[in-house]
Design an enzyme around this catalytic site. Sequence first.
Site, PDB file in Angstrom:
ATOM      1  N   GLU A 267     -77.822 -11.680-110.020  1.00  0.00           N
ATOM      2  CA  GLU A 267     -78.477 -12.651-109.141  1.00  0.00           C
ATOM      3  C   GLU A 267     -79.644 -11.988-108.444  1.00  0.00           C
ATOM      4  OE1 GLU A 267     -76.237 -14.483-106.007  1.00  0.00           O
ATOM      5  OE2 GLU A 267     -74.514 -14.897-107.296  1.00  0.00           O
ATOM      6  N   GLU A 321     -78.533 -26.204-104.517  1.00  0.00           N
ATOM      7  CA  GLU A 321     -77.137 -26.640-104.390  1.00  0.00           C
ATOM      8  C   GLU A 321     -76.977 -27.245-102.992  1.00  0.00           C
ATOM      9  OE1 GLU A 321     -74.173 -23.900-106.580  1.00  0.00           O
ATOM     10  OE2 GLU A 321     -75.859 -22.584-106.085  1.00  0.00           O
ATOM     11  N   LYS A 324     -73.955 -26.635-100.274  1.00  0.00           N
ATOM     12  CA  LYS A 324     -73.631 -25.326 -99.707  1.00  0.00           C
ATOM     13  C   LYS A 324     -73.748 -25.363 -98.186  1.00  0.00           C
ATOM     14  CE  LYS A 324     -74.421 -21.790-103.212  1.00  0.00           C
ATOM     15  NZ  LYS A 324     -75.172 -20.578-103.550  1.00  0.00           N
ATOM     16  N   GLU A 330     -79.991 -21.391 -97.715  1.00  0.00           N
ATOM     17  CA  GLU A 330     -78.878 -21.291 -98.670  1.00  0.00           C
ATOM     18  C   GLU A 330     -78.913 -22.409 -99.703  1.00  0.00           C
ATOM     19  OE1 GLU A 330     -76.126 -19.111 -99.175  1.00  0.00           O
ATOM     20  OE2 GLU A 330     -77.521 -17.826 -98.082  1.00  0.00           O
TER      21      GLU A 330
END
Length: 465
Positions: A267, A321, A324, A330
């Site tokens: 990542e 996303e 999250k 984030e």
Amino acid sequence: MAVLRCTLTLLLLTLVLGVNKAKSQSFIGVNYGQVADNLPSPAATAKLLQSTSIQKVRLYGSDPAIIKALANTGIGIVIGTANGDIPALASDPNFAKTWVNANIVAYYPSSKIILINVGNEVIMSGDNNLISQLLPAMQNVKNALDAASLGDKVKVSTVHSMALLKQSEPPSSGCFDPSFGDVLKGLLAFNNANGSPFAINPYPYFAYRSDPRPETLAFCLFQPNSGRVDANTKIKYMNMFDAQQVDAVRSALNAMGFKNVEIVVAETGWPYKGDSDEVGPSIENAKAYNGNLIAHLRSMVGTPLMPGNSVDTYLFALYDEDLKPGPTSERSFGIFKSDLTMIYDIGLSQSSQTPVETPAMPKTPVTPSSQPKKAAWCVPRAGVSDAELQASLDYACGHGIDCSPIQPGGACFEPNTIASHAAYAMNLFYQTAGRNPWNCDFSQTAMLSSNNPSYNGCTYPGGST
């Protein structure tokens, strides 16, 4: 016969370089997280991925719909087991066999599964019971793959946090926290014996967030900066990714006696949006980090401790996303929107391979009158720093030219210096981009010359202007 041998040699060299170029994108991967309620269908995502130069996808689980959708695409698939599955995988070989049969054997080889990550950042979870069961779980998964005759085709590993490092600066002093020594030795012995990678999650973004100075930002974003010298090796590092993120890990692995264990970046990314009190998130910074990282990988320069090779790197992330928790950042690492359009362009499209425009490499036109009338080659200007030449090298090799001749074993690899490699790449970019004066600019680090810089067996393409 001499002519025939020469022709055959040139043909073989062309084939080899062609193969190298065809494989040049194999190190670019992406993370496909699913903590969201607005994601495109797996089929639509598979088509999107096929339109890009992304060659590998990392899943955090083993979603059958996604695995099926990626069948027959040639895209490598990394799947994961949940941390919660580790106890059962460790204690019950039959559970591991059932898991492998259901998640691997059922789809392989149509779906090109290449790696299983058993858990994610387990060692830093603080759960000693889970940590102690990680290696047995990996061993049982490997045994189940062997039983299915897939042990040499699908690798087994786990993913680690960068917090495992006790020290990362300077890179040559990189070492792991000794409190994790015994656990790591066992895991690394497994990686070494089975040819599986040591996967890490480096984020220069977090380094900048803890030290938000302009010079730190430039160092993190692969932009021109004064660099940081490793006092032990005297190597000057020009970006955070190579230094504290990769070579520090290489040093730590070497110090433990595992010089042959490959590093994979599981990542890395940069958020394009954040809350008002967050330092660093922006479209400009995200585009600069990911775009310049891709150009750096495509240049095949490697890192000072691992030259001539680009580590497999999985960008975070394919999509935002939205479910999250935490700050806005984030939920803002995506490269593509849920409608499949780009949030920002970093040159991943196969059809366009759009050059990445970042502050690191502006294109300032150079007037033809300032150049020699019979100029034919593009060469670096005198007095240009290695940092500037490295940026030019990354830019040129990252945008469609074949830089294999300046890779190890190539006709122009020696002398192995940034200046020599940059000269070859800058000239080749100029020759293939249209031989316009502005194609030999590179932020005013290059100039046109009538002197042929070719030497020995290294030929610089040239042409009249």
